[in-house]
Design an enzyme around this catalytic site. Sequence first.
Site, PDB file in Angstrom:
ATOM      1  N   SER A 110      32.852  -3.776  -9.166  1.00 36.08           N
ATOM      2  CA  SER A 110      33.831  -3.881 -10.245  1.00 36.08           C
ATOM      3  C   SER A 110      35.215  -3.720  -9.625  1.00 36.08           C
ATOM      4  O   SER A 110      35.348  -3.267  -8.481  1.00 36.08           O
ATOM      5  CB  SER A 110      33.594  -2.805 -11.311  1.00 36.08           C
ATOM      6  OG  SER A 110      32.318  -2.952 -11.909  1.00 36.08           O
ATOM      7  N   HIS A 160      37.429 -10.733 -18.264  1.00 36.96           N
ATOM      8  CA  HIS A 160      37.059  -9.372 -18.655  1.00 36.96           C
ATOM      9  C   HIS A 160      35.823  -8.876 -17.920  1.00 36.96           C
ATOM     10  O   HIS A 160      35.371  -7.753 -18.138  1.00 36.96           O
ATOM     11  CB  HIS A 160      36.836  -9.281 -20.160  1.00 36.96           C
ATOM     12  CG  HIS A 160      35.511  -9.782 -20.655  1.00 36.96           C
ATOM     13  ND1 HIS A 160      34.959 -10.972 -20.255  1.00 36.96           N
ATOM     14  CD2 HIS A 160      34.635  -9.249 -21.540  1.00 36.96           C
ATOM     15  CE1 HIS A 160      33.803 -11.153 -20.873  1.00 36.96           C
ATOM     16  NE2 HIS A 160      33.575 -10.129 -21.654  1.00 36.96           N
TER      17      HIS A 160
END
Length: 405
Positions: free
Chosen positions: A317, A334
């Site tokens: 991430s 996103h």
Amino acid sequence: MIANEKVQIFNRDSRDNEIVPIQAGAIEQVRQTAQLPIVQNIALMPDAHVGIGATVGSVIGTTNAIIPAAVGVDIGCGMTAAETNLSASDLPDSLAPLRGSIERNVPHGRTGGGKRTRDVGGWNKEIPEEVCSHWHTKLAKGFNKLLDRNPDLKRANHLSHLGTLGTGNHFIEVCLDENETVWVMLHSGSRGIGNRIGMKFIELAKQDMRRHEINLPDRNLAYLQEGTKHFTDYVMAVEWAQRFAFLNRKIMMNRTINAIRQHLRQVEIVSEVIECHHNYVANERHYGQNMWVTRKGALRARRGDVGIIPGSMGAKSYIVRGKGYEHSLHSCSHGAGRALSRTEARKRYSAADLQAQTVGVECRKDHNVVDELPAAYKDIDKVMEAQEDLVEIVHTLKQIVCVKG
């Protein structure tokens, strides 16, 4: 692709080579959305995939109207991340007890018939006092105003869902960054009440379209026009739901840190908590005009904005900083974005595949979460490559604990 000056698609490099494939169905949805007279601009992020009405991973600029389906039903869904004072060397050899404490401290999973029971991931017996306090001091007044205009919302889960994770791809993770610093990151939204608000106003928009005999390429692209009661009510409701989602994540972050403190008493958050919605609407100015910008699976990435782009369970991430790229309507992806539907992922993969793809991550590895394995998502590194013009990477995170809804 799409021959339309309204639309910008971010899935190619400077030589026009496709970096991240985008489904034909998602492209068709964008084409249909671009036909609406209220739509001024659309930016399609590299994690895009088919949604209901509007594409997940789309940013849509409209004038004098809002498309409720372009916000979606998980209003205010987004991310929170916090850097701690812990390093990898502080962590215990086994992370299973730590995951267990987080799971006990933060309700997760489904709720059954409005009853909050531990076996369905709800509050045990009663809602904690601090959750009730947050509701009454920060949300109750606004909710009562909503009820004056929308009395049917009273039946939706609201207080009982505050501070709870939910299901699907919502998660809580403990991660390590490139310096072996421990981070806590979570993903959730406005839960049952946001869903009820979204569904209600999508249907009201459809009724308005029928009443005014407005033909649409997809009835889920129905919109609410400024100056109408439904538009005013929707803006009020969606702004409240976005506040609910923000507070929901704040409560869960506090409870997660408290759960970690049961094992590592010295844990503290050491920098400003990063907070960002990725399903929401805001009034912004782009290309010299004011417009309503709906981000359905996209972050705002103005120059200097700090955001969170999570990968799938078992992947990396990113903490990012926006570059303020105008053609993307100051937005970025996103997350990684689904490559397979949940049904298709369950058909193709097994619990053994999930276990193989999540080696080194303390998480559930049973058949009930197979649809969340990394292979069901796009390659997050390719997604990041496709949006180098939109954001710069500040930190790279790798999860070591994952609690799934």
